[in-house]
Write a protein that holds these residues in place. Structure first.
Motif, short mmCIF file in Angstrom:
data_model
loop_
_atom_site.label_atom_id
_atom_site.label_comp_id
_atom_site.label_asym_id
_atom_site.label_seq_id
_atom_site.Cartn_x
_atom_site.Cartn_y
_atom_site.Cartn_z
N UNK A 87 0.83 -1.21 0.00
CA UNK A 87 0.00 0.00 0.00
C UNK A 87 0.86 1.26 0.00
N UNK A 88 2.08 1.14 -0.47
CA UNK A 88 3.01 2.27 -0.39
C UNK A 88 2.46 3.52 -1.06
N UNK A 89 2.57 4.64 -0.35
CA UNK A 89 2.24 5.95 -0.91
C UNK A 89 3.00 6.99 -0.10
N UNK A 90 3.04 8.20 -0.59
CA UNK A 90 3.78 9.26 0.08
C UNK A 90 2.87 10.39 0.56
N UNK A 91 1.63 10.03 0.88
CA UNK A 91 0.67 11.05 1.31
C UNK A 91 0.93 11.52 2.74
N UNK A 92 1.60 10.69 3.54
CA UNK A 92 1.89 11.04 4.93
C UNK A 92 3.18 11.82 5.02
N UNK A 93 3.28 12.65 6.06
CA UNK A 93 4.49 13.44 6.29
C UNK A 93 5.32 12.80 7.40
N UNK A 94 6.61 12.63 7.13
CA UNK A 94 7.51 12.05 8.12
C UNK A 94 8.74 11.49 7.45
N UNK A 95 9.57 10.80 8.23
CA UNK A 95 10.77 10.16 7.70
C UNK A 95 10.40 8.74 7.26
N UNK A 96 10.49 8.48 5.98
CA UNK A 96 10.19 7.14 5.46
C UNK A 96 11.38 6.23 5.76
N UNK A 97 11.08 5.07 6.35
CA UNK A 97 12.14 4.21 6.87
C UNK A 97 12.01 2.78 6.34
#
Length: 229
Positions: A87-97
């Motif tokens: 379900x990968x997406x970049x809609x959330x804000x933060x450090x992707x780990x």
């Protein structure tokens, strides 16, 4: 790239889910037991501090030795949320780990994901506890199988199925060693990681890759990316 994209046993459809769970539980238990992810923390904290973040978005692969082995070492106040890789997406804000999992992606998938994160303006950290050294191969083929055999009764949670498939039907030690060796062949070393990011077009985004001592005579490998202030 020197790495090889080879399918591991735990990734094939016919491999029973309960055995995959046993493998993942052993990996998580053992890695946490020996504090193998503690050397990740300076890399992760460096990006958290430089980007003024207090939130980690863990990309979950469900293969063991992931975020559950990192959380005990994180500073208080750091929030961790997880997104399944499916379900990968970049809609959330933060450090992707990515913890001990980035090697599961083929080169095109890996590059696309890094590009998406870069375009979102979010920072990213990739950390791998294994490396591409000869010593790592020796450890995987000698030390790891002995560890599986000697610790089956102590792995948490305790399961009778673990005992059966370690000693009576030794599937677990065989699969863990084979998949561990395959994982070493799939690792992106720092040169590979920078090759993935070299063609990404964003002059305001900084990529760094390298190796750090793990405190036990070995190395961890990492990639970090962040938007410059």
């Amino acid at each position: 790239m020197k790495r090889k994209q080879i399918t591991q046993i735990i990734n094939v459809r016919w491999f029973p889910k309960f055995l995959k769970t046993l493998v993942a539980e052993f990996l998580s238990w053992f890695v946490l037991k020996v504090n193998a992810t503690k050397p990740f923390i300076p890399v992760i904290e460096d990006i958290l501090n430089k980007t003024y973040n207090k939130r980690i978005i863990n990309i979950e692969f469900g293969i063991g030795a992931g975020i559950e082995t990192v959380k005990p070492f994180l500073n208080d106040g750091v929030k961790v949320d997880s997104i399944a890789i499916s379900n990968f997406n970049t809609s959330e804000k933060g450090v992707y780990l990515f913890v001990n999992s980035f090697h599961q992606l083929n080169a095109s998938e890996a590059k696309k994901i890094l590009q998406n994160i870069e375009e979102s303006g979010n920072p990213v950290v990739v950390v791998e506890g294994n490396n591409d050294s000869l010593w790592q191969i020796v450890g995987m083929t000698v030390f790891v199988p002995l560890t599986v055999l000697l610790t089956a009764f102590f792995v948490k949670p305790f399961r009778i199925s673990r005992i059966i498939f370690t000693y009576l039907i030794p599937i677990l030690p065989i699969v863990i060693v084979i998949d561990g060796c395959i994982a070493l062949l799939k690792l992106y070393n720092p040169t590979d990681l920078l090759a993935l990011t070299s063609s990404l077009e964003n002059n305001n985004y900084e990529w760094k890759a390298g190796k750090n001592d793990n405190g036990r005579g070995g190395k961890i490998m990492y990639l970090t990316g962040r938007k410059l202030q």
